[in-house]
Design a protein around this motif. Structure first.
Motif, PDB file in Angstrom:
ATOM      1  N   PRO A  63       8.353  -0.471  -0.873  1.00  0.00           N
ATOM      2  CA  PRO A  63       9.361  -0.362  -1.940  1.00  0.00           C
ATOM      3  C   PRO A  63       9.069  -0.858  -3.351  1.00  0.00           C
ATOM      4  O   PRO A  63       9.148  -0.284  -4.509  1.00  0.00           O
ATOM      5  N   ALA A  64       8.513  -2.282  -3.240  1.00  0.00           N
ATOM      6  CA  ALA A  64       8.014  -3.027  -4.257  1.00  0.00           C
ATOM      7  C   ALA A  64       6.702  -2.967  -5.046  1.00  0.00           C
ATOM      8  O   ALA A  64       6.197  -3.624  -6.030  1.00  0.00           O
ATOM      9  N   ILE A  65       5.932  -1.812  -4.358  1.00  0.00           N
ATOM     10  CA  ILE A  65       4.506  -1.922  -4.944  1.00  0.00           C
ATOM     11  C   ILE A  65       4.241  -0.624  -5.643  1.00  0.00           C
ATOM     12  O   ILE A  65       4.657   0.603  -5.457  1.00  0.00           O
ATOM     13  N   ASP A  66       3.524  -0.921  -7.060  1.00  0.00           N
ATOM     14  CA  ASP A  66       3.521   0.029  -7.878  1.00  0.00           C
ATOM     15  C   ASP A  66       2.188   0.959  -7.453  1.00  0.00           C
ATOM     16  O   ASP A  66       2.298   2.335  -7.416  1.00  0.00           O
ATOM     17  N   ASN A  67       0.960   0.304  -6.998  1.00  0.00           N
ATOM     18  CA  ASN A  67       0.030   1.175  -6.698  1.00  0.00           C
ATOM     19  C   ASN A  67      -0.832   0.062  -6.046  1.00  0.00           C
ATOM     20  O   ASN A  67      -0.480  -1.163  -6.137  1.00  0.00           O
ATOM     21  N   GLN A  68      -1.704   0.470  -5.279  1.00  0.00           N
ATOM     22  CA  GLN A  68      -2.801  -0.172  -4.651  1.00  0.00           C
ATOM     23  C   GLN A  68      -4.381  -0.230  -5.171  1.00  0.00           C
ATOM     24  O   GLN A  68      -4.888   1.125  -5.343  1.00  0.00           O
ATOM     25  N   ARG A  69      -5.336  -1.193  -5.395  1.00  0.00           N
ATOM     26  CA  ARG A  69      -6.452  -0.929  -6.049  1.00  0.00           C
ATOM     27  C   ARG A  69      -7.381  -1.577  -5.011  1.00  0.00           C
ATOM     28  O   ARG A  69      -7.036  -2.885  -4.511  1.00  0.00           O
ATOM     29  N   ARG A  70      -8.717  -1.000  -4.943  1.00  0.00           N
ATOM     30  CA  ARG A  70      -9.779  -1.609  -4.285  1.00  0.00           C
ATOM     31  C   ARG A  70     -11.019  -1.853  -5.232  1.00  0.00           C
ATOM     32  O   ARG A  70     -12.026  -2.740  -5.056  1.00  0.00           O
ATOM     33  N   GLN A  71     -11.255  -0.825  -6.047  1.00  0.00           N
ATOM     34  CA  GLN A  71     -12.235  -0.991  -7.004  1.00  0.00           C
ATOM     35  C   GLN A  71     -12.262  -2.287  -8.114  1.00  0.00           C
ATOM     36  O   GLN A  71     -11.028  -2.576  -8.642  1.00  0.00           O
ATOM     37  N   VAL A  72     -13.287  -2.955  -8.332  1.00  0.00           N
ATOM     38  CA  VAL A  72     -13.441  -3.800  -9.334  1.00  0.00           C
ATOM     39  C   VAL A  72     -14.635  -3.574 -10.281  1.00  0.00           C
ATOM     40  O   VAL A  72     -15.547  -3.091  -9.732  1.00  0.00           O
TER      41      VAL A  72
END
Length: 388
Positions: A63-72
C-alpha cells in the motif's frame, strides 16, 4: 501535564523513528512518537527504496509503494547514454514520502505506539534514570530516548553528539497530467553537477529530480547560494531533455547529512538513528533503507536495556559501526575519487557491463562496497594515467 512514564520516546516520525517505534511497541513496550509537523507530512526526498528492507518487518509494504522500476539510464553531460536493468530479485520501490512515512507511522500505531504530531520538542533533560522531554503541550517522560529528527534536527546537539557537516541538495517535484510510462528508467546524470550528480526517480504520475555534490567542502552561506544556483542550472538543462518545464515544478532545498566517519550513536539512555545519525550512504545518498535498519537495531537494543542488559546501547553503536559504518569507509573512498574525476569514473566504471549489477547487489545488501572497492579504485586510478 502527562504523568505517564513511557518506556521510550521517539522524536521524529520518519522511516527510522517509525521503524524503532514499531519494533519496540511490538515487543510490548510503551512508546510515544513526537513529530513536529502535522501528519501526513511531505519530506523532500527522491523516494527510492530497496525492497530488501522488507525482511526486517512482518507486514506488506504494497500500500505504500507508488510504483516499481528496474530500468536504469546513465548519461555523461546528457550524452553517451547507457541503458541497463537491475538484476535484483525485485525491482526498486518508488515511494512518495508523505504516503510511505504515514504508512509506517500507522503500522507503529497498530502495535500500540502513541503518536502526537504537531508537537515539536523544545528541550530535553536527563534526571536520574528518566528523560524529560519538553514540548508546547507540556513535558513527557520516558526511560529511553530515540533521536530521529533528521539531518537538521536539534536532538543530536542537545544530546552532546559532535556536529557533522551538512550538504545542500535541490529537488524538483514534478506532477504530470498523464501517467509516466512504465518503461521510463531511473536516471543518473554525471558531469552537469560539479563533484556530484543529478538523478531522476519516476513516480506513477511525476518525477522526483534531484542534484547534489558529494565531495569537497560543504557549502554554507554564499557558497550554498551558489551551489543551489548551479544545481538549478543543471536541473533546468536536464528537464529540457525529458520535456519538463522546471518553472512548473515544486522546488525544494534540503540538507544531506552523509556518513563522514565512525561516531558514537548512543549516550546514557539515548540513541541516534537515521539522518540524525548521518546514516546516509556517502556515495549514493541512500538513506531510507539504512535509516530503517538503524531504527530496527536501536529498538532491539533499547528492548534489551529495558530488560536490564547493561551495555545494550553500546552494542547498538558497535553493531552499526561494524555492519554498516565499516563498509561506508569504502563508499566514502570511492566517492572521493569518482566524483573528483567523473568523466574518468564514467568511462572506466559506469560503462562497465557489471556496474548496474553491482549497484543492485549493493542496494539489496547482497554485496558490500568492501567487496568491490579495491577493483573500482584500481580502475579509477589507472584511468588517471595518460594513455591508460
Amino acid at each position: 501535564m502527562d504523568d505517564r512514564i513511557y518506556d521510550c520516546i521517539v522524536v521524529g516520525a520518519g522511516p527510522a523513528g517509525s521503524s524503532a517505534a514499531y519494533h519496540l511497541a511490538k515487543q510490548g513496550r510503551s512508546v510515544l512518537v513526537l513529530e513536529a509537523a502535522s501528519l501526513p507530512r511531505y519530506k523532500p526526498c527522491s523516494g527510492a527504496v530497496s525492497p530488501s528492507v522488507a525482511q526486517y518487518f512482518d507486514f506488506d509494504f504494497a500500500p505504500a509503494i507508488d510504483n516499481q522500476r528496474r530500468q536504469v539510464r546513465y548519461t555523461y553531460q546528457l550524452d553517451d547514454p547507457i541503458d541497463a536493468a537491475l538484476e535484483t530479485a525485485e525491482p526498486i520501490w518508488m515511494v512518495r514520502r508523505e504516503v510511505f512515512d504515514q504508512f509506517l507511522v500507522q503500522q507503529a500505531q497498530a502495535q500500540g505506539a502513541e503518536v502526537k504530531d504537531g508537537t515539536p520538542v523544545t528541550g530535553i533533560a536527563l534526571a536520574g534514570d528518566r528523560w524529560q522531554v519538553s514540548t508546547p503541550s507540556g513535558p513527557f517522560t520516558a526511560s529511553y530516548l530515540v533521536a530521529a529528527d533528521g539531518a537538521q534536527g536539534p536532538m543530536a546537539g542537545w544530546l552532546g553528539f559532535p556536529s557533522l557537516p551538512l550538504r545542500i541538495a535541490t529537488l524538483l517535484e514534478v506532477t504530470t497530467a498523464d501517467p509516466v510510462a512504465d518503461t521510463f528508467p531511473m536516471s543518473f546524470e554525471f558531469g552537469l553537477v560539479k563533484q556530484g550528480c543529478l538523478w531522476n526517480f519516476p513516480k506513477r504520475q511525476g518525477y522526483s529530480i534531484g542534484a547534489a555534490s558529494f565531495v569537497g567542502k560543504s557549502a554554507v552561506g554564499k557558497a550554498a547560494d551558489k551551489a543551489t544556483a548551479d544545481y538549478q542550472t543543471a536541473l533546468d538543462r536536464y528537464c529540457q531533455t525529458i520535456g519538463v518545464n522546471p518553472a512548473q515544478a515544486q522546488t525544494y532545498h534540503h540538507a544531506l547529512k552523509l556518513w563522514d566517519g565512525q561516531h558514537p550513536l548512543h549516550r546514557e539512555r539515548a540513541v541516534l538513528v537515521g539522518e540524525a545519525a548521518a546514516i546516509v550512504d556517502p556515495l549514493s545518498a541512500e538513506g531510507i533503507r539504512p535509516g530503517m535498519i538503524s531504527g530496527v537495531k536501536a529498538a532491539a537494543a533499547i528492548h534489551r536495556a529495558l530488560s536490564g542488559e547493561t551495555g545494550a546501547l553500546a552494542d547498538y553503536t558497535a553493531e552499526m559501526q561494524t555492519s554498516w559504518g565499516a563498509d561506508m569507509q569504502w563508499a566514502k573512498r570511492i566517492s572521493g575519487l569518482f566524483f573528483r574525476v567523473p568523466g574518468i569514473g564514467y568511462r572506466v566504471g559506469i560503462k562497465r557491463p557489471t556496474a548496474t549489477q553491482r549497484l543492485g547487489q549493493i542496494l539489496a545488501g547482497e554485496v558490500q562496497y568492501a567487496d568491490i572497492a579495491n577493483r573500482v579504485m584500481k580502475r579509477l586510478g589507472a584511468g588517471l594515467i595518460p594513455g591508460r
